[in-house]
Scaffold this active site. Structure first.
Site, short mmCIF file in Angstrom:
data_model
loop_
_atom_site.label_atom_id
_atom_site.label_comp_id
_atom_site.label_asym_id
_atom_site.label_seq_id
_atom_site.Cartn_x
_atom_site.Cartn_y
_atom_site.Cartn_z
N TYR A 95 1.18 -0.95 0.01
CA TYR A 95 0.42 -0.16 -0.10
C TYR A 95 0.89 0.80 0.06
O TYR A 95 0.74 2.30 -0.78
CB TYR A 95 -1.03 0.29 1.61
CG TYR A 95 -2.38 -1.14 0.53
CD1 TYR A 95 -3.27 -0.33 0.21
CD2 TYR A 95 -2.31 -1.72 0.58
CE1 TYR A 95 -4.83 -1.34 0.08
CE2 TYR A 95 -2.91 -2.81 0.48
CZ TYR A 95 -4.65 -2.39 -0.18
OH TYR A 95 -5.77 -3.70 -0.69
N GLU A 137 -9.19 -7.59 3.54
CA GLU A 137 -8.64 -8.79 3.09
C GLU A 137 -7.51 -9.02 4.75
O GLU A 137 -7.65 -10.14 3.72
CB GLU A 137 -7.17 -7.16 2.00
CG GLU A 137 -7.91 -7.40 0.44
CD GLU A 137 -7.06 -6.31 0.04
OE1 GLU A 137 -5.15 -5.38 0.06
OE2 GLU A 137 -7.87 -4.93 -0.75
C1 HEM Z 1 -7.27 -4.77 -9.24
C2 HEM Z 1 -8.07 -0.10 -6.50
C3 HEM Z 1 -4.36 -0.85 -4.08
C4 HEM Z 1 -2.67 -3.60 -7.37
C5 HEM Z 1 -8.20 -3.08 -8.37
C6 HEM Z 1 -9.08 -2.60 -8.90
C7 HEM Z 1 -9.56 -1.50 -8.39
C8 HEM Z 1 -8.28 -1.10 -7.32
C9 HEM Z 1 -10.65 -0.17 -8.20
C10 HEM Z 1 -9.98 -3.45 -10.38
C11 HEM Z 1 -10.60 -4.03 -9.66
C12 HEM Z 1 -11.50 -5.07 -10.40
O1 HEM Z 1 -11.03 -5.73 -11.17
O2 HEM Z 1 -12.58 -4.84 -10.83
C13 HEM Z 1 -7.49 0.02 -5.82
C14 HEM Z 1 -6.87 1.68 -4.82
C15 HEM Z 1 -5.99 1.22 -4.19
C16 HEM Z 1 -5.62 -0.95 -4.58
C17 HEM Z 1 -7.89 2.16 -4.83
C18 HEM Z 1 -5.44 2.06 -2.86
C19 HEM Z 1 -6.13 2.57 -2.18
C20 HEM Z 1 -3.43 -1.57 -4.45
C21 HEM Z 1 -2.23 -2.41 -4.28
C22 HEM Z 1 -1.44 -3.36 -5.34
C23 HEM Z 1 -2.93 -3.35 -6.07
C24 HEM Z 1 -1.06 -1.47 -3.18
C25 HEM Z 1 -0.45 -3.85 -4.75
C26 HEM Z 1 0.53 -3.03 -5.69
C27 HEM Z 1 -3.68 -4.18 -8.26
C28 HEM Z 1 -3.92 -5.32 -8.75
C29 HEM Z 1 -4.97 -5.66 -9.75
C30 HEM Z 1 -6.10 -4.25 -8.29
C31 HEM Z 1 -2.41 -5.65 -9.25
C32 HEM Z 1 -5.00 -5.96 -11.10
C33 HEM Z 1 -5.30 -5.38 -12.13
C34 HEM Z 1 -5.27 -5.79 -12.63
O3 HEM Z 1 -4.27 -6.70 -12.77
O4 HEM Z 1 -5.04 -5.34 -14.50
N1 HEM Z 1 -7.28 -1.88 -7.36
N2 HEM Z 1 -6.28 -1.26 -5.89
N3 HEM Z 1 -3.92 -2.41 -5.20
N4 HEM Z 1 -5.42 -3.61 -7.53
FE1 HEM Z 1 -5.89 -2.62 -6.63
#
Ligand code: HEM
Length: 378
Positions: A95, A137
């Site tokens: 994060y 989580e």
């Molecule tokens: C996916 C938001 C933090 C890694 C997503 C999605 C959203 C999101 C909206 C798309 C979900 C879907 O597929 O419907 C956020 C927000 C965060 C956050 C608001 C912080 C408050 C993180 C962190 C990581 C991370 C810290 C790790 C580095 C990912 C990954 C995906 C994802 C790998 C899948 C996206 C892809 O492969 O295209 N997140 N996220 N996220 N998030 Fe986060």
């Protein structure tokens, strides 16, 4: 908790986020991957290329700003995203990395418009939201059917159509229980790809005697060739090991309705077939509208036959000869609770059509194969 004064600063940034949100998140991702190339092992690079993921993140940031006085309103979004994060093994230590690069992205795109006061307020608010994700989580990690990615053996590989293959995978070492509508996540390392790659695939049947079943559609051609789908089609055979993380996802049949309409297109039938099986088993009245291109590209015939035998009212519409599903197909089903799954384009078309028929958003549940927030109104 963020102060009232800082909340006002955040609210004042809403118009800027509406105008520049996706530019900020696109810049954020580019910078973060430059500084942390190891994250390329977990992010889907196709979603980056197509722009769905930057858009989904921008919409989430905007939703958080708009609902700052009532964060309850975004809890369902947080839960859906947290399911994906848990399935991908996102951990608390990730994060601060995202926070740092997101703030730098705001600064880079907005320049002098991003005053120290704005950056400070967003810094505090990011930490608050990040903590909400981390807590949700943590609960999901504790209740997951198994930890991390575990090896399964491929038991069956069945071509449903020339471009959709159904896998059945099994393991004696894990508890294979899940809720109909959930997905598993596969981790692979194709020889000609420099990173690991993760993909979610919906579980397509509740029947797990032979193992867990999911289907993979071969995506793209030439330079848009899907890394994982092509690898799964071409390289993964019966007897091979596949690493899966535990079932995740909150797309499920709600218990308070007994008349249900399922709508699916192409490989989007997968979660919906499992949900329909479960709904019929519970004695619900199930109607299923399915869109396929033509007879050659009509997958899951065996499962549709079973569903029909179990009591579902199934209508398959072949788009090549009969056109796409539309309000004429939906007419007479206005009082049913609706569940939709398909490509992003299919989802958009179905949601718009149902919206124009006056069906309330709250009765339409959907799961796109892609980042959901990129389709969400906030
Ligand atoms: C996916 C938001 C933090 C890694 C997503 C999605 C959203 C999101 C909206 C798309 C979900 C879907 O597929 O419907 C956020 C927000 C965060 C956050 C608001 C912080 C408050 C993180 C962190 C990581 C991370 C810290 C790790 C580095 C990912 C990954 C995906 C994802 C790998 C899948 C996206 C892809 O492969 O295209 N997140 N996220 N996220 N998030 Fe986060």
């Amino acid at each position: 908790m963020i102060t009232e004064a800082k909340k006002d600063v955040i609210k004042a940034t809403i118009p800027v986020l509406e105008a520049h949100g996706t530019e900020i998140t696109t810049t954020f991702y580019q910078n973060m991957f430059k500084a942390h190339p190891e994250l390329l092992n977990i992010f889907n690079q196709t979603n980056q290329k197509v722009g769905n993921q930057p858009k989904a993140l921008a919409m989430t940031v905007l939703a958080a700003a708009k609902h700052i006085d009532n964060l309850e309103a975004i809890v369902p979004h947080v839960v859906g995203i947290a399911h994906k994060h848990r399935a991908l093994e996102i951990k608390p230590e990730h994060y601060p990395i995202v926070g740092k690069h997101l703030l730098e992205g705001i600064q880079e795109v907005l320049g002098d418009q991003a005053t120290p006061e704005i950056i400070d307020a967003w810094g505090d608010y990011y930490n608050q939201i990040a903590q909400v994700f981390i807590d949700v989580e943590q609960d999901m990690y504790q209740s997951a059917a198994w930890d991390g990615f575990r090896p399964f053996t491929v038991k069956k590989k069945e071509f449903m159509t020339p471009d959709i293959v159904r896998f059945t995978v099994d393991s004696d070492e894990v508890d294979k229980s899940f809720t109909a509508g959930q997905y598993i996540t596969v981790k692979v390392k194709p020889a000609d790809y420099p990173y690991e790659a993760l993909r979610h695939y919906s579980i397509c049947s509740n029947k797990t005697v032979d193992g867990i079943t999911f289907a993979v559609k071969r995506e793209g051609t030439d330079d848009t060739k899907g890394v994982v789908s092509n690898y799964m089609h071409d390289e993964i055979e019966v007897g091979d090991a596949l690493f899966l993380s535990a079932p995740a996802g909150d797309f499920k049949v709600e218990d308070d309705h007994s008349e249900l309409l399922f709508i699916a297109g192409g490989v989007g039938a997968t979660p919906v077939m499992a949900m329909a099986e479960e709904a019929i088993a519970k004695g619900n009245d199930v109607k299923f509208l399915y869109s396929a291109i033509n007879e050659t590209h009509l997958p899951f015939k065996d499962q549709f036959e079973n569903l029909e035998a179990e009591g579902a009212d199934i209508r398959i519409k072949l788009s090549e000869t009969e056109g796409f599903l539309n309000r004429e197909d939906f007419a007479g089903n206005e009082n049913r609770e609706i569940y939709i799954c398909g490509s992003m384009v299919f989802m958009n078309a179905m949601i718009n059509e149902l919206g124009e028929m006056g069906i309330d958003d709250s009765r339409i549940h959907f799961e796109p194969f892609g980042p959901k927030m990129s389709l969400q109104k906030v």
